[in-house]
Write an enzyme that holds these catalytic residues in place. Structure first.
Site, PDB file in Angstrom:
ATOM      1  N   HIS A 270      -1.699  -7.436   2.554  1.00  0.00           N
ATOM      2  CA  HIS A 270      -1.732  -8.038   3.891  1.00  0.00           C
ATOM      3  C   HIS A 270      -2.913  -7.577   4.730  1.00  0.00           C
ATOM      4  O   HIS A 270      -3.064  -7.994   5.875  1.00  0.00           O
ATOM      5  CB  HIS A 270      -0.411  -7.785   4.633  1.00  0.00           C
TER       6      HIS A 270
ATOM      7  N   GLY B  74       0.798  -1.215   0.000  1.00  0.00           N
ATOM      8  CA  GLY B  74       0.000   0.000   0.000  1.00  0.00           C
ATOM      9  C   GLY B  74       0.833   1.269   0.000  1.00  0.00           C
ATOM     10  O   GLY B  74       0.494   2.247  -0.676  1.00  0.00           O
TER      11      GLY B  74
ATOM     12  N   CYS C 224       2.038   6.402  25.010  1.00  0.00           N
ATOM     13  CA  CYS C 224       2.515   6.871  26.314  1.00  0.00           C
ATOM     14  C   CYS C 224       3.965   7.315  26.179  1.00  0.00           C
ATOM     15  O   CYS C 224       4.800   6.575  25.663  1.00  0.00           O
ATOM     16  CB  CYS C 224       2.422   5.751  27.344  1.00  0.00           C
TER      17      CYS C 224
ATOM     18  N   THR D  15      11.478  -7.057 -12.452  1.00  0.00           N
ATOM     19  CA  THR D  15      10.782  -8.314 -12.735  1.00  0.00           C
ATOM     20  C   THR D  15       9.711  -8.565 -11.688  1.00  0.00           C
ATOM     21  O   THR D  15       9.958  -8.484 -10.491  1.00  0.00           O
ATOM     22  CB  THR D  15      11.782  -9.489 -12.747  1.00  0.00           C
TER      23      THR D  15
ATOM     24  N   GLN E 173      -7.552  -0.327   3.634  1.00  0.00           N
ATOM     25  CA  GLN E 173      -8.301  -0.889   4.748  1.00  0.00           C
ATOM     26  C   GLN E 173      -9.674  -1.399   4.325  1.00  0.00           C
ATOM     27  O   GLN E 173     -10.277  -2.218   5.021  1.00  0.00           O
ATOM     28  CB  GLN E 173      -8.446   0.162   5.835  1.00  0.00           C
TER      29      GLN E 173
ATOM     30  N   ASN F 298      -8.253   3.711   9.075  1.00  0.00           N
ATOM     31  CA  ASN F 298      -7.693   2.497   9.649  1.00  0.00           C
ATOM     32  C   ASN F 298      -7.898   2.399  11.163  1.00  0.00           C
ATOM     33  O   ASN F 298      -7.954   1.310  11.719  1.00  0.00           O
ATOM     34  CB  ASN F 298      -6.198   2.389   9.330  1.00  0.00           C
TER      35      ASN F 298
END
Length: 371
Positions: free
Chosen positions: A201, A71, A322, A237, A179, A151
């Site tokens: 993925h 992406g 955090c 390729t 997404q 997302n």
């Protein structure tokens, strides 16, 4: 304790059918798809088949699909490729303030080389207002890039409406659908987009493979120069193994009706959280116009990361970071106007094809125990 994975928006496991489709490529089909002899021709055929499978998912032609490494590359190719090829037409880009870094950072780079970028805000649900896009258009506007869905919150953007605006003003329109692809139906013609990003993925294909839809007539400057692979737009390729995996994944999500089950499970999860915690739990994002698998909730006056740390067998994501005892809200929640008291307790649960009701019930039990 059984491990429970509720982070499908971060990455999905490989579907067994995808593994099976890729298996022959590990031993056979080793030729170069550009070669004209007996070893190359079969590889070219399986690559073309994979391209058609991706095209079928989004309603395009196979000749409008370019394979990329994922992406991020597809987004970079869309933004930089279009800007460098067409900057004689203008130098103005419109995007939103809640885009993924794979859009924000290319835009910041382009600003360094002469582009002017307008970053549009969102409402309290995280949605861009189309009228704000239209107001931002000027004579120099070259392209618009707005994510299809967020997302973090899963909120869907009004892409069809923005597409009509882009068409009205003759401005190129890109959407990052990394997404969304595989979770909800997408048709590039219905959406009136010129460029659309897919990440493998996120839909049960391998990492390291993605695709960019490029509407016929749209010209891009390649990011990688070399021989004429991928219609001369991406040299190198082709990675046939991963392309076949992506193609098979697209075929599966096109023909399997699993999303209704996931949507019902997500709604069940939210109803149970509300019943148990009442006003202690808040939904972040649009209550209806969102991905069927995504539930971003805040546990008020709690810290999301602390809650997840207390359930080490759960894989999910937080909406805050955090730093030395202080809480920093995600840019998305900040732009939505979420208060620190609410935002610091944000957790994104993203369900998938292999999520079960038993797993949701277990997570509910854990949260009841620690809150």
């Amino acid at each position: 304790m059984e491990k429970i994975y509720l982070d499908y928006n971060a990455s999905t496991p490989l579907a067994p059918e995808v593994v099976d489709a890729m298996q022959p490529l590990l031993s056979d089909f080793y030729g170069n798809p550009s070669a004209l002899h007996w070893a190359g021709s079969p590889v070219k055929e399986v690559l073309q088949n994979a391209r058609e499978q991706v095209a079928n998912l989004i309603g395009s032609t196979a000749g409008e699909v370019i394979f990329t490494s994922g992406g991020s590359e597809a987004n970079n190719l869309a933004l930089k490729g279009y800007y460098f090829k067409n900057r004689h037409k203008g130098n103005h880009i419109i995007t939103s303030k809640i885009e993924h870094p794979a859009i924000m950072n290319p835009c910041k780079f382009l600003e360094q080389v002469g582009a002017k970028v307008t970053y549009i805000g969102v409402d309290q649900f995280g949605r861009v207002i189309p009228e704000e896009i239209e107001k931002a258009i000027k004579k120099e506007t070259l392209m618009i890039s707005i994510m299809h869905s967020n997302n973090e919150t899963g909120t869907l953007q009004p892409i069809k409406e923005i597409g009509k605006i882009a068409e009205k003003y003759g401005v190129a329109f890109h959407t990052d659908a990394s997404q969304s692809a595989g979770k909800i139906s997408i048709d590039v013609n219905e959406l009136k987009v010129d460029l659309l990003t897919i990440a493998g993925h996120k839909l049960y294909a391998p990492k390291g493979i993605g695709a960019l839809f490029i509407r016929n007539g749209i010209e891009l400057e390649p990011l990688i120069h070399g021989a004429g692979h991928e219609f001369g737009i991406r040299a190198g390729t082709e990675n046939t193994l991963l392309a076949v995996g992506l193609g098979k994944a697209c075929e599966i999500v096109k023909h399997q009706e699993t999303n209704q089950h996931i949507k019902e499970l997500t709604h069940y999860f939210w109803r149970q959280l509300q019943a148990e915690f009442g006003e202690q739990v808040v939904l972040n994002g649009h209550p209806e116009l969102r991905l069927p698998n995504t539930l971003n909730v805040s546990f008020v006056r709690k810290v999301g990361q602390d809650l997840l740390s207390a359930i080490p067998n759960l894989a999910a994501s937080t909406g805050s970071a955090c730093h030395a005892g202080s809480i920093e809200l995600s840019p998305v929640l900040k732009e939505m106007g979420v208060s620190e008291e609410v935002g610091m307790g944000a957790i994104r649960f993203s369900l998938g094809r292999y999520t079960t009701k038993d797993e949701i019930d277990q997570i509910l039990f854990y949260f009841k125990k620690i809150i």
